[in-house]
Design a protein around this motif. Structure first.
Motif, mmCIF file in Angstrom:
data_model
loop_
_atom_site.group_PDB
_atom_site.id
_atom_site.type_symbol
_atom_site.label_atom_id
_atom_site.label_comp_id
_atom_site.label_asym_id
_atom_site.label_seq_id
_atom_site.Cartn_x
_atom_site.Cartn_y
_atom_site.Cartn_z
ATOM 1 N N GLU A 33 0.832 -1.209 0.000
ATOM 2 C CA GLU A 33 0.000 0.000 0.000
ATOM 3 C C GLU A 33 0.865 1.257 0.000
ATOM 4 N N ASP A 77 2.600 1.625 -3.376
ATOM 5 C CA ASP A 77 1.630 2.106 -4.369
ATOM 6 C C ASP A 77 1.417 3.613 -4.260
ATOM 7 N N ARG A 78 1.673 4.155 -3.078
ATOM 8 C CA ARG A 78 1.505 5.589 -2.835
ATOM 9 C C ARG A 78 2.844 6.334 -2.847
ATOM 10 N N VAL A 103 -2.968 6.448 5.103
ATOM 11 C CA VAL A 103 -3.441 6.190 3.736
ATOM 12 C C VAL A 103 -4.469 7.239 3.318
ATOM 13 N N ALA A 104 -5.405 7.567 4.203
ATOM 14 C CA ALA A 104 -6.427 8.571 3.884
ATOM 15 C C ALA A 104 -5.798 9.942 3.638
ATOM 16 N N THR A 105 -4.803 10.287 4.434
ATOM 17 C CA THR A 105 -4.110 11.568 4.248
ATOM 18 C C THR A 105 -3.426 11.618 2.888
ATOM 19 N N ILE A 106 -2.741 10.548 2.539
ATOM 20 C CA ILE A 106 -2.049 10.496 1.242
ATOM 21 C C ILE A 106 -3.059 10.536 0.100
ATOM 22 N N ASP A 107 -4.127 9.771 0.216
ATOM 23 C CA ASP A 107 -5.114 9.713 -0.862
ATOM 24 C C ASP A 107 -5.816 11.052 -1.078
ATOM 25 N N ALA A 108 -5.821 11.907 -0.070
ATOM 26 C CA ALA A 108 -6.442 13.230 -0.193
ATOM 27 C C ALA A 108 -5.490 14.279 -0.762
ATOM 28 N N ARG A 162 -1.549 13.016 -5.371
ATOM 29 C CA ARG A 162 -2.051 11.631 -5.402
ATOM 30 C C ARG A 162 -3.337 11.575 -6.224
ATOM 31 N N ARG A 163 -4.254 12.513 -5.985
ATOM 32 C CA ARG A 163 -5.502 12.523 -6.734
ATOM 33 C C ARG A 163 -5.241 12.739 -8.225
ATOM 34 N N GLN A 208 -4.116 9.578 -9.941
ATOM 35 C CA GLN A 208 -5.114 8.518 -10.067
ATOM 36 C C GLN A 208 -6.026 8.722 -11.271
#
Length: 124
Positions: A48, A51-52, A110-115, A119-120, A123
């Motif tokens: 994970e 991937d980030r 993970v939520a912090t990175i995905d925001a 990162r956005r 994707q």
């Protein structure tokens, strides 16, 4: 995976800018309970994190794993006192995106990175 880790370990955190996010985990020593808890929280999450584009850099006392920086320079740059535990997530833009004085659970990380905007954008 192993080759990437070795390559990142030969770079400074500044060298990783625009390429990797860096999670700096700092503790007074290797046996610090919060350091152990942070490692446990990240255990089994290497895919994970990879991937980030996350590289984990650990400071335990004066020892650094995961980057070529000295412990002194990392502690000064990221305001991580030698006698305290701290975690800093450095975004690809080189700024601290998250800072905690206690271990960060993997879901929050993970939520912090995905925001994060980069990162956005990646994707799409």
């Amino acid at each position: 995976m192993i080759v990437l880790a070795a390559m990142m370990a030969s770079m400074t955190v500044a060298d990783m800018r625009q390429k990797r996010r860096v999670l700096i985990i700092a503790a007074p020593g290797a046996a610090d309970a919060r350091r152990v808890a942070q490692q446990a929280a990240l255990g089994g999450r290497s895919r994970e994190l990879d991937d980030r584009d996350v590289t984990v850099v650990e400071l335990a006392g004066d020892t650094v794993k995961g980057a070529a920086d000295s412990a002194t320079s990392l502690r000064a740059r990221w305001r991580l006192p030698r006698a305290a535990f701290g975690v800093v997530l450095v975004g690809k833009d080189g700024h601290a995106a998250l800072r905690r004085s206690e271990p960060i659970d993997a879901a929050t990380l993970v939520a912090t990175i995905d925001a994060m905007p980069m990162r956005r954008a990646g994707q799409r």
